[in-house]
Motif scaffolding. Structure first.
Motif, short mmCIF file in Angstrom:
data_model
loop_
_atom_site.label_atom_id
_atom_site.label_comp_id
_atom_site.label_asym_id
_atom_site.label_seq_id
_atom_site.Cartn_x
_atom_site.Cartn_y
_atom_site.Cartn_z
N GLU A 32 0.81 -1.22 0.00
CA GLU A 32 0.00 0.00 0.00
C GLU A 32 0.84 1.27 0.00
OE1 GLU A 32 -2.98 -0.07 3.09
OE2 GLU A 32 -3.62 -2.09 2.49
N THR A 118 -2.23 1.15 7.99
CA THR A 118 -2.64 -0.07 7.29
C THR A 118 -3.24 -1.08 8.25
OG1 THR A 118 -0.99 0.23 5.56
CG2 THR A 118 -1.81 -2.01 5.89
N GLN A 120 -4.57 -0.56 11.22
CA GLN A 120 -5.83 -0.08 11.77
C GLN A 120 -6.95 -0.17 10.75
OE1 GLN A 120 -5.11 3.75 13.58
NE2 GLN A 120 -3.88 2.84 15.22
N LYS A 121 -6.64 0.07 9.49
CA LYS A 121 -7.65 -0.07 8.43
C LYS A 121 -8.15 -1.51 8.36
CE LYS A 121 -6.79 -0.53 4.06
NZ LYS A 121 -6.28 -0.39 2.71
N HIS A 122 -7.23 -2.47 8.41
CA HIS A 122 -7.61 -3.88 8.36
C HIS A 122 -8.40 -4.29 9.59
CE1 HIS A 122 -5.52 -5.47 4.73
NE2 HIS A 122 -4.88 -4.31 4.86
N ALA A 124 -10.23 -2.27 11.47
CA ALA A 124 -11.53 -1.61 11.37
C ALA A 124 -12.46 -2.39 10.44
CB ALA A 124 -11.36 -0.17 10.89
N GLU A 125 -11.91 -2.88 9.34
CA GLU A 125 -12.71 -3.69 8.41
C GLU A 125 -13.19 -4.97 9.08
OE1 GLU A 125 -10.23 -4.23 4.95
OE2 GLU A 125 -10.41 -2.11 4.38
N ALA A 126 -12.31 -5.60 9.85
CA ALA A 126 -12.68 -6.85 10.53
C ALA A 126 -13.78 -6.61 11.58
CB ALA A 126 -11.46 -7.47 11.19
N SER A 128 -16.08 -4.11 11.35
CA SER A 128 -17.02 -3.15 10.76
C SER A 128 -18.46 -3.38 11.22
CB SER A 128 -16.93 -3.18 9.23
OG SER A 128 -17.33 -4.44 8.74
N ARG A 135 -16.47 -2.75 20.30
CA ARG A 135 -15.07 -2.44 20.00
C ARG A 135 -14.33 -2.00 21.26
NH1 ARG A 135 -16.08 1.09 14.61
NH2 ARG A 135 -17.29 -0.52 13.58
#
Length: 151
Positions: A32, A118, A120-122, A124-126, A128, A135
């Protein structure tokens, strides 16, 4: 703790460890952000960013190797690669000028931030489909578990 709960935790932790061993998140960060490094260099940068364990302790190759679970010679090679990549610098110790400690360069701090975004994005997706309360509770319990387990 019930046997069922203990079994579920153990199985989940093994699955999580396998996922981390595949270094999926490190590779994703490299892709990324177009980072020209090996995943092991990212681990070194993360470890140095964590800082020393105790007040007055300095980040050394030995401490990096211990945290990564590798022998001193492997740790030294990975740290040398991080230095060569421009993410880490060796600095004379303030305590003892004969010793060297490690610190991040500006480029190293940028890599830490990019990698953190990166991950944290993954994560957050997990999560969601989770509520904010779920959380927060997961964060609280995971942090508690890690601190208890680490001791």
């Amino acid at each position: 703790m019930s046997e069922e709960a203990l079994d579920a935790v153990e199985r989940s932790m093994v699955k999580l460890r396998r996922g981390m061993a595949r270094q999926r998140l490190g590779r994703a960060a490299i892709r990324e952000h177009n980072l020209p490094v090996d995943v092991q260099v990212l681990h070194v940068v993360d470890v140095i960013d964590e800082g020393p364990d105790d007040t007055g302790q300095e980040m050394s190759v030995g401490l990096v190797a211990a945290r990564l679970g590798v022998d001193a010679s492997r740790g030294s090679r990975i740290v040398a690669e991080a230095v060569k990549s421009g993410y880490v610098r060796r600095v004379a110790s303030q305590e003892d000028g004969r010793r060297i400690h490690l610190e991040l360069t500006d480029a190293g701090r940028a890599v830490v931030e990019a990698t953190r975004r990166t991950r944290q994005k993954h994560f957050a997706e997990a999560m969601s489909g989770w509520t904010d309360e779920e959380r927060a509770e997961f964060a609280r319990l995971l942090t508690r578990f890690v601190h208890t387990y680490d001791d």
